[in-house]
Design an enzyme around this catalytic site. Structure first.
Site, short mmCIF file in Angstrom:
data_model
loop_
_atom_site.label_atom_id
_atom_site.label_comp_id
_atom_site.label_asym_id
_atom_site.label_seq_id
_atom_site.Cartn_x
_atom_site.Cartn_y
_atom_site.Cartn_z
N SER A 80 -14.47 -23.92 -48.38
CA SER A 80 -13.00 -23.67 -48.66
C SER A 80 -12.44 -25.00 -49.36
O SER A 80 -13.00 -26.05 -48.92
CB SER A 80 -12.29 -23.30 -47.29
OG SER A 80 -11.00 -23.54 -47.48
N ASP A 101 1.18 -8.58 -41.56
CA ASP A 101 0.75 -9.40 -42.70
C ASP A 101 -0.43 -8.98 -43.43
O ASP A 101 -0.51 -8.97 -44.69
CB ASP A 101 0.43 -11.03 -42.14
CG ASP A 101 1.54 -11.42 -41.33
OD1 ASP A 101 2.90 -10.88 -41.29
OD2 ASP A 101 1.34 -12.45 -40.43
N THR A 159 8.65 -7.24 -34.67
CA THR A 159 8.80 -5.85 -34.38
C THR A 159 7.36 -5.38 -34.44
O THR A 159 7.07 -4.15 -33.91
CB THR A 159 9.86 -5.34 -35.38
OG1 THR A 159 9.55 -5.66 -36.48
CG2 THR A 159 11.39 -5.41 -34.91
N ALA A 208 3.32 -22.30 -43.70
CA ALA A 208 4.47 -21.89 -44.22
C ALA A 208 5.19 -20.60 -43.84
O ALA A 208 6.26 -20.36 -44.09
CB ALA A 208 4.61 -22.14 -45.65
N LEU A 231 3.90 -17.85 -44.64
CA LEU A 231 3.69 -16.83 -45.79
C LEU A 231 2.40 -16.29 -45.61
O LEU A 231 1.84 -15.79 -46.77
CB LEU A 231 3.91 -17.73 -46.98
CG LEU A 231 5.01 -18.69 -47.20
CD1 LEU A 231 5.39 -19.08 -48.57
CD2 LEU A 231 6.36 -17.33 -47.20
N SER A 232 1.90 -16.42 -44.54
CA SER A 232 0.31 -15.60 -44.05
C SER A 232 -0.80 -15.99 -45.17
O SER A 232 -1.46 -15.20 -45.83
CB SER A 232 0.79 -14.05 -44.25
OG SER A 232 1.60 -13.65 -43.38
#
Ligand code: GLA
Length: 389
Positions: free
Chosen positions: A68, A179, A36, A130, A132-133
């Site tokens: 990283s 997100d 949305t 996953a 989950l951002s």
């Protein structure tokens, strides 16, 4: 080791010095309101207690170096060079580095200001792929850190917009703003009721703990990427639908308009539109239900959202459907896939103390179906991006 310990260790190994600042930002779970956001609609995400940590040390020159735990190499660029790299020449930097460097670029573009460079090292507890951002967590940590480093004084919705621009243009994933807003605005025990047109955000009390409930994430370990394929197709279908219906965005279509939409649109586009229109209403209904009847009453809305994504928007996969069905059979109050779809995680709202039972049932069902073992764990709503040291 904690993510903070890992970020500091990586920093020291990569740069041979100690970091002077620590920043962190959370991943998110979307309670309801899927796809949305880029339709100017409503979403109800919350930041979770899994964070990405950024260890940083300002430099006195204009270089930005990024390391990283996901990668072996340090990426080394000049701040002034970022405008040549993004968006057209993004292949010059490794994909993982486009998230943080894209944010630095977007902030420089937006403000026309830059400052000194910095050395950065990231470590994350947010599982990658996953749904989950993990990417928004990297962006939000970078945005808050650079905002402070360059004295930009930007508010959080502005940092979220710059982070989304990084994801859209520097990475090339055509995502919405949910997100980044969740990672920047999250608050403990609360969700963010966000109007994605105005970016008005309201903090909504979830009350899970008080009602004796928990929220379980069921990561199917089916990984997905939104820079390719299905996500962009769904977005294009929504834009097509809005155009055919003569509205700026599907946010402007009501449930009462759906009858007319059915006549005007082909069946597939109609079902895409129906998902968005009914999902927007479910977000509003969830916010009202939480306030008036408490979290135990939102189960049917979560279930209806999943059915709509499975049947109308067609972004679920068999693993997500199995996780959702099994959790429900094992006693969940409601369950749905969360995030962009095509893999990633589902969530289940469960009675406190039943997490092991539900997790075991889901793991057994996955084993019986011959799927890769899922990763099932509880999450709580946590605070947004911040400086930790
Ligand atoms: C991904 C995108 C978000 C949103 C969701 C689906 O997480 O990054 O902008 O569109 O999918 O709700």
């Amino acid at each position: 080791m904690t993510a903070a310990g890992e970020a500091v260790g990586l920093f020291e190994r990569s740069y041979g010095a100690e970091p002077t600042q620590l920043w962190s930002a959370p991943g998110r779970v979307n309670l309801i309101g899927e796809h949305t956001d880029y339709n100017d609609g409503f979403v109800l995400p919350f930041a979770i207690d899994f964070r990405t940590v950024l260890a940083l040390r300002p430099r006195s020159d204009g270089r930005i170096r990024v390391a990283s735990t996901f990668a072996d190499d340090v990426v080394d660029v000049e701040v002034n060079e970022l405008g040549d790299i993004f968006p057209g020449d993004r292949d010059r930097v490794a994909e993982w580095a486009r998230y943080p460097l894209g944010v630095v670029w977007a902030l420089a573009e937006l403000t026309g200001k830059t400052g000194h460079g910095a050395d950065l090292a990231f470590a994350s507890e947010v599982p990658v792929g996953a749904g989950l951002s993990s990417s928004a967590a990297i962006e939000a940590a970078t945005a808050t850190a650079i905002d402070a480093l360059w004295n930009l004084g930007l508010d959080r919705p502005t940092l979220a917009r710059a982070s989304r621009r990084a994801e859209n243009e520097a990475v090339g994933a055509p995502t919405g703003i949910m997100d980044q807003m969740a990672s920047l605005l999250g608050e403990a025990d609360s969700a963010i009721f966000l109007d994605c047109r105005s970016l008005d955000a309201e903090v909504v009390d979830l009350g899970f703990d008080g009602a004796g409930l928990e929220l379980l994430v069921m990561d199917t370990r089916v990984s997905h990427a939104h820079s390719t394929g299905g996500y962009g197709d769904r977005r294009a279908a929504c834009e097509r639908g809005a155009k055919a219906l003569g509205v700026r965005a599907l946010r402007d279509v009501t449930i009462a308009d759906l009858e007319r939409a059915r006549e005007l649109l082909d069946d597939e586009t109609f079902r895409r539109v129906r998902h968005i229109v009914t999902e927007n209403q479910r977000v509003i209904d969830t916010v009202d239900t939480l306030a008036m009847a408490g979290p135990r009453a939102i189960g049917p809305l979560l279930d209806a959202s999943h059915a709509s994504m499975r049947d109308d928007f067609e972004i679920s996969v068999p693993e997500l459907d199995l996780a959702v069905e099994t959790a429900r059979e094992a006693g969940a109050i409601g369950a749905r896939m969360t995030g962009g779809g095509f893999g990633g995680a589902a969530i289940a709202l469960i009675e406190r103390g039943t997490a092991d039972t539900v997790a075991r049932a889901v793991s057994r069902a996955f084993a019986d179906a011959g799927y890769v073992a899922p990763s099932v764990f509880p999450v709580t709503a946590a605070g947004g991006a911040r400086r930790d040291g």
